[in-house]
Scaffold this active site. Structure first.
Site, PDB file in Angstrom:
ATOM      1  N   GLY A 143       2.105   2.481  -3.132  1.00 52.65           N
ATOM      2  CA  GLY A 143       2.142   3.007  -4.496  1.00 52.65           C
ATOM      3  C   GLY A 143       2.711   2.049  -5.516  1.00 52.65           C
ATOM      4  O   GLY A 143       3.130   2.481  -6.594  1.00 52.65           O
ATOM      5  N   THR A 196       1.251  -0.157  -7.495  1.00 50.01           N
ATOM      6  CA  THR A 196       0.491  -0.188  -8.746  1.00 50.01           C
ATOM      7  C   THR A 196       0.946   0.934  -9.670  1.00 50.01           C
ATOM      8  O   THR A 196       1.102   0.740 -10.889  1.00 50.01           O
ATOM      9  CB  THR A 196      -1.016  -0.050  -8.457  1.00 50.01           C
ATOM     10  N   ARG A 247       6.232   5.442   1.423  1.00 52.45           N
ATOM     11  CA  ARG A 247       5.072   6.310   1.651  1.00 52.45           C
ATOM     12  C   ARG A 247       4.911   6.569   3.146  1.00 52.45           C
ATOM     13  O   ARG A 247       5.309   5.766   3.980  1.00 52.45           O
ATOM     14  CB  ARG A 247       3.814   5.623   1.096  1.00 52.45           C
ATOM     15  N   HIS A 291       7.862  -7.195  -2.122  1.00 55.71           N
ATOM     16  CA  HIS A 291       7.651  -6.588  -0.807  1.00 55.71           C
ATOM     17  C   HIS A 291       8.679  -7.112   0.191  1.00 55.71           C
ATOM     18  O   HIS A 291       8.615  -6.782   1.377  1.00 55.71           O
ATOM     19  CB  HIS A 291       6.249  -6.920  -0.274  1.00 55.71           C
ATOM     20  N   SER A 323      -4.658   3.041   4.039  1.00 57.46           N
ATOM     21  CA  SER A 323      -4.861   2.326   2.778  1.00 57.46           C
ATOM     22  C   SER A 323      -4.921   0.811   3.010  1.00 57.46           C
ATOM     23  O   SER A 323      -5.753   0.113   2.415  1.00 57.46           O
ATOM     24  CB  SER A 323      -3.729   2.666   1.801  1.00 57.46           C
ATOM     25  N   LYS A 363       0.812  -1.217   0.000  1.00 58.71           N
ATOM     26  CA  LYS A 363       0.000   0.000   0.000  1.00 58.71           C
ATOM     27  C   LYS A 363       0.848   1.272   0.000  1.00 58.71           C
ATOM     28  O   LYS A 363       0.494   2.278   0.605  1.00 58.71           O
ATOM     29  CB  LYS A 363      -0.985   0.012   1.178  1.00 58.71           C
ATOM     30  N   ARG A 420      -8.184   3.197  -4.828  1.00 56.44           N
ATOM     31  CA  ARG A 420      -9.120   3.804  -3.887  1.00 56.44           C
ATOM     32  C   ARG A 420      -9.113   5.318  -4.060  1.00 56.44           C
ATOM     33  O   ARG A 420     -10.058   5.893  -4.556  1.00 56.44           O
ATOM     34  CB  ARG A 420      -8.776   3.403  -2.444  1.00 56.44           C
ATOM     35  N   LYS A 421      -8.010   5.966  -3.691  1.00 58.05           N
ATOM     36  CA  LYS A 421      -7.883   7.415  -3.862  1.00 58.05           C
ATOM     37  C   LYS A 421      -6.522   7.813  -4.418  1.00 58.05           C
ATOM     38  O   LYS A 421      -6.418   8.698  -5.246  1.00 58.05           O
ATOM     39  CB  LYS A 421      -8.133   8.144  -2.543  1.00 58.05           C
ATOM     40  N   GLY A 422      -5.460   7.192  -3.907  1.00 59.33           N
ATOM     41  CA  GLY A 422      -4.118   7.514  -4.360  1.00 59.33           C
ATOM     42  C   GLY A 422      -3.658   8.903  -3.972  1.00 59.33           C
ATOM     43  O   GLY A 422      -2.746   9.466  -4.585  1.00 59.33           O
TER      44      GLY A 422
END
Length: 327
Positions: A77, A79, A159, A137, A167, A75, A293-295
């Site tokens: 970033g 993607t 992040r 990961h 997230s 979660k 979702r929002k990013g």
């Protein structure tokens, strides 16, 4: 780990069973999403099947100097950075109007080693042409030695832990909803996140491992903050391309190719694509839409209490004290 390469299907099955038996003996804690437990290996927490794959990666993955490895905490970033790297490295192979990212999710194009290629099998990755793009990961200290020895390039996207937690909480609840499981209690999983008992965590140890590696081996490990990339995407995409050995030419910049790639890989564009609305995720248990979702930067402000914020900030300051890292 053993340096054994299976020669037959039976050998491979025996090797996979050996990993499964090893993982069954590791320390365990309650899981977050679809799994009942997560297990601890080399100081980090994994779903059992991911941990088995980590063992296989450590034993069998042979890195090339031309490989590009994208490392992240969950979660953080992945993607987005996968799409940006794939589009940048392959920009001479595809046009923007007829691009693989328009019909395939970036997780298919740049697979997680421990989630796709090595899950329940020991694949032959030698058949893949260079440059090979993989994601992971896995913590820096648990990477296969060949990644360090080969001098392949490792890109780490970090992040803010507050956005990571929010997230992850949403993501796991979406997964649990599809499996008809009740949502996670936010305070219960917040406590576990703070204690490091989370997928591929502890978060802070994961970040610190790659941060220190980027200081020690700056030619081979690039550390990027998600928030910095969002604030100035053009600058950081060019910096990323330069690091990977695929710098943008003056002509490409003049023709607007950097901006075209950023638009192609933007949250707004990718989340609107049919493949990312209805397609099945390569990891299973959810659809591609779960990745979008929002990013946004700072969404944690809508969910965390002042006590939770203070707790995360305090842990971050204590963990990173003396290392010159600010999130």
């Amino acid at each position: 780990m053993a340096d054994f390469v299976p020669k037959t299907k039976e050998d491979e099955e025996n090797e996979l069973q050996r990993y499964k038996d090893l993982v069954s003996s590791f320390p365990k804690e309650e899981g977050w999403g679809f799994e009942k437990y997560i297990c601890q290996y080399q100081g980090f927490w994994y779903v059992d099947k991911h941990c088995q794959a980590v063992l296989a990666v450590q034993d069998h993955f042979k890195a090339r100097s031309s490989d590009i490895i994208l490392a992240t905490n969950p979660k953080s970033g992945a993607t987005w950075i996968k799409a940006l790297v794939f589009a940048t490295v392959n920009r001479s192979n595809y046009s923007i109007d007829n691009h693989p990212l328009l019909s395939q999710n970036s997780h298919f194009l740049v697979p997680f080693l421990e989630i796709s290629p090595y899950q329940n099998q020991i694949p032959d990755l030698e058949i893949l042409p260079s440059p090979r793009l993989f994601a992971t990961h896995i913590s820096y200290n648990s990477l296969p030695q060949s990644m360090i020895d080969s001098s392949c390039r490792i890109v780490y996207l970090c992040r803010n832990p507050k956005d990571v937690f929010v997230s992850m909480w949403h993501f796991m609840n979406k997964m649990r909803e599809r499996l008809s499981k009740p949502p996670l209690d936010v305070m219960k999983v917040f406590e576990r996140f703070c204690n490091g008992v989370t997928h591929f965590g502890p978060f802070w140890d994961h970040v610190l491992g790659y941060w220190k590696a980027s200081l020690e081996r700056p030619q081979h490990v690039l550390f990027i903050k998600y928030e910095d990339f969002k604030a100035d995407p053009g600058f950081h995409l060019k910096r990323l391309a330069q690091f990977m050995g695929y710098p943008f030419s003056y002509e490409e910049e003049k023709e607007g190719l950097v901006d075209e790639i950023l638009r192609l890989c933007s949250f707004e564009n990718m989340s609107s694509l049919e493949v990312n609305k209805t397609g099945e995720a390569p990891m299973g248990a959810f659809k591609n839409e779960a990745f979008f979702r929002k990013g946004k930067v700072g969404d944690w402000e809508n969910y965390l209490t002042s006590v939770m914020i203070e707790r995360l900030d305090q842990i971050t300051e204590e963990k990173f004290h003396g290392y010159g890292l600010k999130l």
